[in-house]
Design a protein around this motif. Structure first.
Motif, mmCIF file in Angstrom:
data_model
loop_
_atom_site.group_PDB
_atom_site.id
_atom_site.type_symbol
_atom_site.label_atom_id
_atom_site.label_comp_id
_atom_site.label_asym_id
_atom_site.label_seq_id
_atom_site.Cartn_x
_atom_site.Cartn_y
_atom_site.Cartn_z
ATOM 1 N N ILE A 19 0.849 -1.189 0.000
ATOM 2 C CA ILE A 19 0.000 0.000 0.000
ATOM 3 C C ILE A 19 0.884 1.239 0.000
ATOM 4 N N ASP A 20 0.561 2.185 -0.869
ATOM 5 C CA ASP A 20 1.208 3.498 -0.908
ATOM 6 C C ASP A 20 0.160 4.508 -0.449
ATOM 7 N N ALA A 21 0.470 5.245 0.607
ATOM 8 C CA ALA A 21 -0.511 6.185 1.146
ATOM 9 C C ALA A 21 0.189 7.385 1.757
ATOM 10 N N GLU A 22 -0.617 8.407 2.011
ATOM 11 C CA GLU A 22 -0.119 9.605 2.680
ATOM 12 C C GLU A 22 -1.225 10.179 3.554
ATOM 13 N N ALA A 23 -0.833 10.966 4.537
ATOM 14 C CA ALA A 23 -1.770 11.573 5.471
ATOM 15 C C ALA A 23 -1.908 13.058 5.179
ATOM 16 N N ASP A 24 -3.145 13.524 5.223
ATOM 17 C CA ASP A 24 -3.454 14.945 5.042
ATOM 18 C C ASP A 24 -4.038 15.448 6.352
ATOM 19 N N PHE A 25 -3.336 16.391 6.995
ATOM 20 C CA PHE A 25 -3.753 16.925 8.292
ATOM 21 C C PHE A 25 -4.422 18.288 8.175
ATOM 22 N N SER A 26 -4.797 18.699 6.969
ATOM 23 C CA SER A 26 -5.335 20.041 6.760
ATOM 24 C C SER A 26 -6.659 20.279 7.487
ATOM 25 N N GLY A 27 -7.383 19.207 7.780
ATOM 26 C CA GLY A 27 -8.671 19.367 8.445
ATOM 27 C C GLY A 27 -9.804 19.684 7.497
ATOM 28 N N ALA A 28 -9.486 19.881 6.223
ATOM 29 C CA ALA A 28 -10.528 20.160 5.240
ATOM 30 C C ALA A 28 -11.319 18.883 4.956
ATOM 31 N N THR A 29 -12.623 19.017 4.847
ATOM 32 C CA THR A 29 -13.451 17.865 4.502
ATOM 33 C C THR A 29 -13.220 17.541 3.043
ATOM 34 N N PRO A 30 -12.701 16.354 2.763
ATOM 35 C CA PRO A 30 -12.402 16.002 1.378
ATOM 36 C C PRO A 30 -13.685 15.830 0.566
ATOM 37 N N SER A 31 -13.632 16.223 -0.681
ATOM 38 C CA SER A 31 -14.828 16.137 -1.518
ATOM 39 C C SER A 31 -15.023 14.747 -2.105
ATOM 40 N N ASN A 32 -13.982 13.941 -2.118
ATOM 41 C CA ASN A 32 -14.071 12.642 -2.757
ATOM 42 C C ASN A 32 -13.491 11.564 -1.844
ATOM 43 N N GLY A 75 -9.222 16.741 12.113
ATOM 44 C CA GLY A 75 -9.425 16.021 10.869
ATOM 45 C C GLY A 75 -8.167 15.375 10.336
ATOM 46 N N LEU A 76 -8.377 14.230 9.707
ATOM 47 C CA LEU A 76 -7.298 13.470 9.093
ATOM 48 C C LEU A 76 -7.871 12.737 7.894
ATOM 49 N N THR A 77 -7.209 12.901 6.763
ATOM 50 C CA THR A 77 -7.571 12.139 5.574
ATOM 51 C C THR A 77 -6.406 11.234 5.223
ATOM 52 N N ILE A 78 -6.696 9.947 5.113
ATOM 53 C CA ILE A 78 -5.707 8.979 4.653
ATOM 54 C C ILE A 78 -5.932 8.828 3.153
ATOM 55 N N ARG A 79 -4.946 9.225 2.388
ATOM 56 C CA ARG A 79 -5.050 9.181 0.925
ATOM 57 C C ARG A 79 -4.267 7.961 0.423
ATOM 58 N N VAL A 80 -4.987 6.950 -0.055
ATOM 59 C CA VAL A 80 -4.343 5.762 -0.618
ATOM 60 C C VAL A 80 -4.071 6.049 -2.090
ATOM 61 N N CYS A 81 -2.821 6.001 -2.461
ATOM 62 C CA CYS A 81 -2.422 6.275 -3.839
ATOM 63 C C CYS A 81 -2.381 5.006 -4.675
ATOM 64 N N ASN A 82 -2.068 3.874 -4.017
ATOM 65 C CA ASN A 82 -1.970 2.621 -4.755
ATOM 66 C C ASN A 82 -2.097 1.441 -3.799
ATOM 67 N N LEU A 83 -2.773 0.409 -4.265
ATOM 68 C CA LEU A 83 -2.849 -0.863 -3.572
ATOM 69 C C LEU A 83 -2.495 -1.912 -4.620
ATOM 70 N N SER A 84 -1.395 -2.628 -4.398
ATOM 71 C CA SER A 84 -0.952 -3.604 -5.398
ATOM 72 C C SER A 84 -0.659 -4.941 -4.738
ATOM 73 N N PHE A 85 -0.885 -5.999 -5.507
ATOM 74 C CA PHE A 85 -0.734 -7.337 -4.961
ATOM 75 C C PHE A 85 -0.625 -8.350 -6.092
ATOM 76 N N PRO A 86 0.079 -9.452 -5.832
ATOM 77 C CA PRO A 86 0.065 -10.554 -6.793
ATOM 78 C C PRO A 86 -1.242 -11.327 -6.604
ATOM 79 N N ALA A 87 -1.963 -11.568 -7.654
ATOM 80 C CA ALA A 87 -3.268 -12.237 -7.551
ATOM 81 C C ALA A 87 -3.173 -13.593 -6.869
ATOM 82 N N SER A 88 -2.034 -14.260 -6.998
ATOM 83 C CA SER A 88 -1.884 -15.586 -6.400
ATOM 84 C C SER A 88 -1.744 -15.554 -4.883
#
Length: 149
Positions: A19-32, A75-88
């Motif tokens: 998982i590739d992610a980042e944290a946004d501490f701006s407190g703004a309510t994310p629109s998406n 407020g805290l938004t966890i922004r997931v940029c990518n989730l990758s995995f081998p199907a097996s």
């Protein structure tokens, strides 16, 4: 952005997800984004994602939602940029473990009361979710019962 790699070896190969992610501490309510708890939000990757992967990512945040809300009441938004995995080596539940691991590293949190073990007698993985039940709204005050058929 930070990457967390979850790996669990077993006689049938194992479980793996990155998982590739980042944290946004701006407190703004994310629109998406999806609200996980109070001012804790999850923003999913722009690329298509299966609903089960998204649901288990949410579960991975929810096991830490109380402490995250205490640490970041504005407020805290966890922004997931990518989730990758081998199907097996993947089942959707491991997305929760990847998110749990990412959160523990990012915020120096104690391990959540969740786990996965391989049951060699029955050739299957057994997931444990601690004292709560995934996807339950324990704070609503409305009694519910979940059964699996």
């Amino acid at each position: 952005m930070k990457t967390f790699r979850f790996r669990k070896r077993s006689p049938i190969g194992g479980l793996a997800v990155d998982i590739d992610a980042e944290a946004d501490f701006s407190g703004a309510t994310p629109s998406n984004a999806v609200q996980i708890y109070r001012n804790i939000w999850l923003e999913l990757p722009r690329s298509p994602m299966h609903w089960r992967d998204a649901a288990w990512l949410m579960c991975g945040i929810s096991v830490h939602s109380d402490i995250l809300n205490t640490l970041h009441p504005n407020g805290l938004t966890i922004r997931v940029c990518n989730l990758s995995f081998p199907a097996s080596d993947y089942v959707p539940e491991v997305a929760a473990f990847a998110m749990d691991g990412w959160l523990r590293e990012e915020f120096n949190l104690a391990p959540a009361d969740i786990g996965v073990e391989y049951d060699s007698v029955n050739s299957r993985y057994i997931f444990s979710w601690g004292s709560g039940m995934p996807f339950s709204e324990e704070s609503s005050g409305i009694p519910t019962l979940h059964t699996w058929r």
